[in-house]
Design a protein around this motif. Structure first.
Motif, short mmCIF file in Angstrom:
data_model
loop_
_atom_site.label_atom_id
_atom_site.label_comp_id
_atom_site.label_asym_id
_atom_site.label_seq_id
_atom_site.Cartn_x
_atom_site.Cartn_y
_atom_site.Cartn_z
N UNK A 88 0.82 -1.21 0.00
CA UNK A 88 0.00 0.00 0.00
C UNK A 88 0.85 1.26 0.00
N UNK A 89 2.06 1.21 0.58
CA UNK A 89 2.99 2.33 0.48
C UNK A 89 3.43 2.52 -0.98
N UNK A 90 3.65 1.42 -1.66
CA UNK A 90 4.00 1.49 -3.08
C UNK A 90 2.86 2.13 -3.87
N UNK A 91 1.63 1.77 -3.56
CA UNK A 91 0.49 2.37 -4.25
C UNK A 91 0.46 3.88 -4.05
N UNK A 92 0.75 4.32 -2.84
CA UNK A 92 0.76 5.76 -2.56
C UNK A 92 1.89 6.46 -3.32
N UNK A 93 3.08 5.85 -3.33
CA UNK A 93 4.23 6.45 -4.01
C UNK A 93 4.04 6.48 -5.51
N UNK A 94 3.40 5.47 -6.05
CA UNK A 94 3.24 5.35 -7.50
C UNK A 94 1.84 5.81 -7.96
N UNK A 95 1.20 6.64 -7.18
CA UNK A 95 -0.18 7.03 -7.49
C UNK A 95 -0.29 7.83 -8.80
N UNK A 96 0.82 8.42 -9.25
CA UNK A 96 0.78 9.16 -10.50
C UNK A 96 0.90 8.26 -11.72
N UNK A 97 1.26 7.01 -11.51
CA UNK A 97 1.39 6.04 -12.61
C UNK A 97 0.03 5.44 -12.95
N UNK A 98 -0.11 5.04 -14.20
CA UNK A 98 -1.36 4.43 -14.64
C UNK A 98 -1.45 3.00 -14.10
N UNK A 99 -2.57 2.67 -13.41
CA UNK A 99 -2.72 1.29 -12.92
C UNK A 99 -3.02 0.33 -14.08
N UNK B 8 -7.86 -5.63 0.72
CA UNK B 8 -8.11 -4.91 -0.53
C UNK B 8 -9.49 -4.25 -0.52
N UNK B 9 -10.47 -4.94 0.03
CA UNK B 9 -11.81 -4.33 0.14
C UNK B 9 -11.77 -3.09 1.03
N UNK B 10 -11.09 -3.19 2.16
CA UNK B 10 -10.97 -2.03 3.05
C UNK B 10 -10.27 -0.87 2.35
N UNK C 40 -12.67 5.08 -1.98
CA UNK C 40 -13.96 5.53 -2.50
C UNK C 40 -14.53 6.65 -1.62
N UNK C 41 -14.46 6.48 -0.32
CA UNK C 41 -14.95 7.50 0.61
C UNK C 41 -14.12 8.77 0.46
#
Length: 108
Positions: free
Chosen positions: A34-45, A79-81, A87-88
Motif C-alpha cells: 500500500x505504500x508502493x500504491x501511494x508512491x506510484x499514485x501518479x502512474x497508470x494502474x 483490498x476491500x478495506x 472511494x470514501x
C-alpha cells in the motif's frame, strides 16, 4: 500403523509464536504494497488485484510478496478495506471541489 503415528501427535498444541510471526510478516508485506500504491499514485494502474483493485506495474513485486505472505481471505479483506477508504476519500474530495457549504435562502 499410520493411524498410530497420527494419534500420537498432539493436535491441541498451538504455536502462538509462529502465528504471531506470520501475522507480522503479512502486515509488513501489506503495508509495503500500500505504500508502493501511494508512491506510484501518479502512474497508470495496469495490473488487477482481487476485488477489482487496480495497481501500477511498478508495485507488482510488492504485490506478489503481499499475496505470498498473507492468506487469500486476508488479501481480499484488506483490498476491500483499501478500496472502500479510497472511494470514501474520493467522495469527500468531490464535495470539497464542488463549491463550499450549502447556503439556504433567508426568509423575509
Amino acid at each position: 500403523m499410520a493411524s498410530e503415528a497420527y494419534a500420537s501427535r498432539s493436535t491441541d498444541e498451538v504455536h502462538t509464536d509462529v502465528l504471531f510471526q506470520a501475522r507480522q510478516a503479512c502486515y509488513k508485506a501489506r503495508d509495503a504494497f500500500y505504500d508502493c500504491l501511494q508512491k506510484q499514485s501518479d502512474k497508470k494502474p495496469t495490473e488487477l488485484g482481487c476485488v477489482g483493485l487496480l495497481y501500477p506495474a511498478e508495485c507488482k513485486k510488492s504485490r506478489l510478496a503481499y499475496e505470498n505472505s498473507c492468506r487469500p481471505s486476508w488479501v481480499k479483506h484488506f483490498d476491500r478495506l483499501y478500496c472502500k477508504e479510497k472511494r470514501v476519500q474520493r467522495l469527500l474530495d468531490d464535495k470539497e471541489t464542488r463549491g463550499g457549504p450549502l447556503v439556504l435562502p433567508q426568509k423575509g
